[in-house]
Motif scaffolding. Sequence first.
Motif, PDB file in Angstrom:
ATOM      1  N   TRP A   1       3.267  -2.666   2.441  1.00 42.51           N
ATOM      2  CA  TRP A   1       3.481  -3.258   3.763  1.00 42.51           C
ATOM      3  C   TRP A   1       4.964  -3.217   4.117  1.00 42.51           C
ATOM      4  O   TRP A   1       5.824  -3.176   3.240  1.00 42.51           O
ATOM      5  CB  TRP A   1       2.978  -4.707   3.819  1.00 42.51           C
ATOM      6  CG  TRP A   1       3.784  -5.689   3.007  1.00 42.51           C
ATOM      7  CD1 TRP A   1       3.564  -6.074   1.719  1.00 42.51           C
ATOM      8  CD2 TRP A   1       4.964  -6.397   3.432  1.00 42.51           C
ATOM      9  NE1 TRP A   1       4.514  -6.972   1.313  1.00 42.51           N
ATOM     10  CE2 TRP A   1       5.389  -7.191   2.344  1.00 42.51           C
ATOM     11  CE3 TRP A   1       5.691  -6.436   4.622  1.00 42.51           C
ATOM     12  CZ2 TRP A   1       6.511  -8.008   2.408  1.00 42.51           C
ATOM     13  CZ3 TRP A   1       6.819  -7.252   4.695  1.00 42.51           C
ATOM     14  CH2 TRP A   1       7.216  -8.027   3.593  1.00 42.51           C
ATOM     15  N   TYR A   2       5.233  -3.207   5.401  1.00 41.01           N
ATOM     16  CA  TYR A   2       6.605  -3.328   5.881  1.00 41.01           C
ATOM     17  C   TYR A   2       6.577  -3.782   7.330  1.00 41.01           C
ATOM     18  O   TYR A   2       5.535  -3.735   8.001  1.00 41.01           O
ATOM     19  CB  TYR A   2       7.372  -2.006   5.740  1.00 41.01           C
ATOM     20  CG  TYR A   2       6.924  -0.902   6.672  1.00 41.01           C
ATOM     21  CD1 TYR A   2       7.571  -0.674   7.890  1.00 41.01           C
ATOM     22  CD2 TYR A   2       5.858  -0.070   6.338  1.00 41.01           C
ATOM     23  CE1 TYR A   2       7.169   0.338   8.743  1.00 41.01           C
ATOM     24  CE2 TYR A   2       5.446   0.945   7.183  1.00 41.01           C
ATOM     25  CZ  TYR A   2       6.103   1.144   8.385  1.00 41.01           C
ATOM     26  OH  TYR A   2       5.694   2.147   9.231  1.00 41.01           O
TER      27      TYR A   2
ATOM     28  N   MET B   1       3.605  -5.558  11.962  1.00 42.20           N
ATOM     29  CA  MET B   1       3.359  -5.474  10.525  1.00 42.20           C
ATOM     30  C   MET B   1       2.491  -4.254  10.245  1.00 42.20           C
ATOM     31  O   MET B   1       1.437  -4.078  10.858  1.00 42.20           O
ATOM     32  CB  MET B   1       2.659  -6.752  10.070  1.00 42.20           C
ATOM     33  CG  MET B   1       2.674  -7.019   8.592  1.00 42.20           C
ATOM     34  SD  MET B   1       1.991  -8.676   8.269  1.00 42.20           S
ATOM     35  CE  MET B   1       3.337  -9.721   8.825  1.00 42.20           C
ATOM     36  N   ARG B   2       2.943  -3.407   9.332  1.00 44.46           N
ATOM     37  CA  ARG B   2       2.213  -2.179   9.020  1.00 44.46           C
ATOM     38  C   ARG B   2       1.823  -2.134   7.548  1.00 44.46           C
ATOM     39  O   ARG B   2       2.617  -2.486   6.672  1.00 44.46           O
ATOM     40  CB  ARG B   2       3.053  -0.948   9.365  1.00 44.46           C
ATOM     41  CG  ARG B   2       3.228  -0.722  10.863  1.00 44.46           C
ATOM     42  CD  ARG B   2       3.989   0.562  11.153  1.00 44.46           C
ATOM     43  NE  ARG B   2       4.004   0.856  12.581  1.00 44.46           N
ATOM     44  CZ  ARG B   2       3.085   1.582  13.200  1.00 44.46           C
ATOM     45  NH1 ARG B   2       2.082   2.099  12.508  1.00 44.46           N
ATOM     46  NH2 ARG B   2       3.170   1.809  14.499  1.00 44.46           N
ATOM     47  N   PHE B   3       0.599  -1.675   7.302  1.00 41.89           N
ATOM     48  CA  PHE B   3       0.091  -1.502   5.943  1.00 41.89           C
ATOM     49  C   PHE B   3      -0.258  -0.031   5.748  1.00 41.89           C
ATOM     50  O   PHE B   3      -0.907   0.576   6.613  1.00 41.89           O
ATOM     51  CB  PHE B   3      -1.154  -2.366   5.715  1.00 41.89           C
ATOM     52  CG  PHE B   3      -0.897  -3.837   5.840  1.00 41.89           C
ATOM     53  CD1 PHE B   3      -0.609  -4.601   4.723  1.00 41.89           C
ATOM     54  CD2 PHE B   3      -0.922  -4.453   7.083  1.00 41.89           C
ATOM     55  CE1 PHE B   3      -0.357  -5.959   4.843  1.00 41.89           C
ATOM     56  CE2 PHE B   3      -0.672  -5.809   7.212  1.00 41.89           C
ATOM     57  CZ  PHE B   3      -0.382  -6.565   6.088  1.00 41.89           C
ATOM     58  N   GLY B   4       0.172   0.518   4.631  1.00 40.07           N
ATOM     59  CA  GLY B   4      -0.086   1.923   4.348  1.00 40.07           C
ATOM     60  C   GLY B   4      -0.764   2.115   3.004  1.00 40.07           C
ATOM     61  O   GLY B   4      -0.619   1.300   2.087  1.00 40.07           O
ATOM     62  N   TRP B   5      -1.502   3.196   2.879  1.00 45.74           N
ATOM     63  CA  TRP B   5      -2.213   3.523   1.640  1.00 45.74           C
ATOM     64  C   TRP B   5      -1.250   4.132   0.625  1.00 45.74           C
ATOM     65  O   TRP B   5      -0.411   4.962   0.960  1.00 45.74           O
ATOM     66  CB  TRP B   5      -3.337   4.511   1.940  1.00 45.74           C
ATOM     67  CG  TRP B   5      -4.048   5.009   0.713  1.00 45.74           C
ATOM     68  CD1 TRP B   5      -5.104   4.444   0.086  1.00 45.74           C
ATOM     69  CD2 TRP B   5      -3.733   6.198  -0.035  1.00 45.74           C
ATOM     70  NE1 TRP B   5      -5.483   5.189  -1.012  1.00 45.74           N
ATOM     71  CE2 TRP B   5      -4.646   6.276  -1.109  1.00 45.74           C
ATOM     72  CE3 TRP B   5      -2.766   7.196   0.096  1.00 45.74           C
ATOM     73  CZ2 TRP B   5      -4.629   7.316  -2.034  1.00 45.74           C
ATOM     74  CZ3 TRP B   5      -2.738   8.225  -0.838  1.00 45.74           C
ATOM     75  CH2 TRP B   5      -3.666   8.279  -1.884  1.00 45.74           C
TER      76      TRP B   5
ATOM     77  N   ILE C   1      -1.284  -5.350  -2.846  1.00 43.71           N
ATOM     78  CA  ILE C   1      -0.398  -5.008  -1.731  1.00 43.71           C
ATOM     79  C   ILE C   1       1.027  -5.390  -2.108  1.00 43.71           C
ATOM     80  O   ILE C   1       1.304  -6.552  -2.420  1.00 43.71           O
ATOM     81  CB  ILE C   1      -0.819  -5.732  -0.436  1.00 43.71           C
ATOM     82  CG1 ILE C   1      -2.286  -5.420  -0.097  1.00 43.71           C
ATOM     83  CG2 ILE C   1       0.083  -5.313   0.721  1.00 43.71           C
ATOM     84  CD1 ILE C   1      -2.785  -6.123   1.154  1.00 43.71           C
ATOM     85  N   CYS C   2       1.914  -4.416  -2.076  1.00 43.55           N
ATOM     86  CA  CYS C   2       3.312  -4.651  -2.435  1.00 43.55           C
ATOM     87  C   CYS C   2       4.215  -4.263  -1.267  1.00 43.55           C
ATOM     88  O   CYS C   2       3.784  -3.593  -0.324  1.00 43.55           O
ATOM     89  CB  CYS C   2       3.691  -3.848  -3.679  1.00 43.55           C
ATOM     90  SG  CYS C   2       3.644  -2.052  -3.442  1.00 43.55           S
ATOM     91  N   HIS C   3       5.459  -4.679  -1.344  1.00 42.50           N
ATOM     92  CA  HIS C   3       6.439  -4.275  -0.335  1.00 42.50           C
ATOM     93  C   HIS C   3       6.729  -2.785  -0.495  1.00 42.50           C
ATOM     94  O   HIS C   3       6.704  -2.249  -1.610  1.00 42.50           O
ATOM     95  CB  HIS C   3       7.720  -5.091  -0.497  1.00 42.50           C
ATOM     96  CG  HIS C   3       8.688  -4.916   0.629  1.00 42.50           C
ATOM     97  ND1 HIS C   3       9.619  -3.902   0.664  1.00 42.50           N
ATOM     98  CD2 HIS C   3       8.856  -5.622   1.782  1.00 42.50           C
ATOM     99  CE1 HIS C   3      10.330  -3.988   1.776  1.00 42.50           C
ATOM    100  NE2 HIS C   3       9.890  -5.015   2.472  1.00 42.50           N
ATOM    101  N   ILE C   4       7.007  -2.131   0.609  1.00 43.51           N
ATOM    102  CA  ILE C   4       7.211  -0.680   0.570  1.00 43.51           C
ATOM    103  C   ILE C   4       8.371  -0.290  -0.348  1.00 43.51           C
ATOM    104  O   ILE C   4       8.365   0.791  -0.947  1.00 43.51           O
ATOM    105  CB  ILE C   4       7.424  -0.130   2.001  1.00 43.51           C
ATOM    106  CG1 ILE C   4       7.281   1.393   2.005  1.00 43.51           C
ATOM    107  CG2 ILE C   4       8.764  -0.593   2.572  1.00 43.51           C
ATOM    108  CD1 ILE C   4       7.213   1.990   3.392  1.00 43.51           C
ATOM    109  N   ASN C   5       9.353  -1.174  -0.511  1.00 46.18           N
ATOM    110  CA  ASN C   5      10.486  -0.869  -1.390  1.00 46.18           C
ATOM    111  C   ASN C   5      10.086  -0.819  -2.861  1.00 46.18           C
ATOM    112  O   ASN C   5      10.815  -0.263  -3.684  1.00 46.18           O
ATOM    113  CB  ASN C   5      11.599  -1.901  -1.207  1.00 46.18           C
ATOM    114  CG  ASN C   5      12.291  -1.768   0.134  1.00 46.18           C
ATOM    115  OD1 ASN C   5      12.101  -0.783   0.852  1.00 46.18           O
ATOM    116  ND2 ASN C   5      13.082  -2.761   0.498  1.00 46.18           N
ATOM    117  N   ASP C   6       8.938  -1.422  -3.198  1.00 48.02           N
ATOM    118  CA  ASP C   6       8.463  -1.418  -4.585  1.00 48.02           C
ATOM    119  C   ASP C   6       7.437  -0.319  -4.848  1.00 48.02           C
ATOM    120  O   ASP C   6       6.885  -0.241  -5.950  1.00 48.02           O
ATOM    121  CB  ASP C   6       7.838  -2.782  -4.925  1.00 48.02           C
ATOM    122  CG  ASP C   6       8.843  -3.918  -4.841  1.00 48.02           C
ATOM    123  OD1 ASP C   6      10.016  -3.681  -5.179  1.00 48.02           O
ATOM    124  OD2 ASP C   6       8.461  -5.036  -4.436  1.00 48.02           O
TER     125      ASP C   6
END
Length: 345
Positions: free
Chosen positions: A152-153, A168-172, A117-122
């Motif tokens: 995540w973001y 907090m949101r997690f996306g595929w 799981i990484c930050h959405i910016n990465d």
Amino acid sequence: MSALPKYGSIQECVEDFIKYRDTTRVLSALREYLNQRIFGRLIGVEHTFKLEDGTGITPDLTLAYENDSACCFIELKWRISQSSIKNELLDLKRYFNARQSLNGSSQKVTHNDIIMICHINDSNVVIDAVNELAGTPDVGFLKQEGVAIWSWYLGIPKGADTDANPEMRFGWLYGKTRNLELEKKIRMPGGIVIPASIAFSPTDRYLFTKDKPPVHYAMAFLLQHILSSFQDSTHRSQVIPLSLGMVDELYEKSKIFFPGWRDAESETIQARKEWIREAVDLIIQLKIKVSVPLPRTRKTIQQVLCARLERLRQKSRGAGPRVRKLRVRPDTMSAKLSTWFNSKT
């Protein structure tokens, strides 16, 4: 003497602080979310597993499912760069191939999932690296079922006030896990959503992940949470003498904020003490008077520390003091110059 952090700007320094801080919130929120037993049995946070070759793996979170015959390892990455991403992906193979019985269960693990799981910016950096490595024989496991990458973001809930705590949101992003309930959730429109009431719960929260924090984050942690415990109850305000000889004592007061601190191995403890030592060293270099309570300022502590670290870095390079340019509006320039000239004659 500890090395000074290198950033292109003060803003970049502040953003790293916020990114690490928010990743600790992700760790705490995910622990609460996965502990509902909807997706399986949460084994723990930073639980170390010994492998057959004598080495060990320590995922950020471990989830057992299918009656403990399957395991899902979760790795949180607070920062990913183009220079580090390939090694980060290659390291996932150790988790994917691990086979052993889980603690407290006689059932042998038959297959593992690994979720990075990484930050959405990465996200773009990660996906570009996956596409580049996918054709390499040594990393064929990336194409197999059981390997997934999420992002995540934090975002303000729809209809909420702008000053409300974000959810907090997690996306595929890539791949697929074999945990059907977890896979169903992440593939839903909007992904997995953890409400602000859990994401920003002030109690029972970790303030670190297993990855090394930015040094100014560790400095702020000591200044805000630990050094206040050294206050003499007979004095309302006092300056606390800080030295490198206090590192062991500071760690003892800090360790409850680290995940898995009760079962931490000696190498992990020494690494965390080194984080504290570097932070103490830079607080001393910056000549910060550690007082209780901390003086109030309009700026956030990360803004203050980043600005002072940048000034120290410039000073260490021999740069002179920054000179402010006098900005004068064109229509008043002549009048100001005339006034200045007359005062000199």
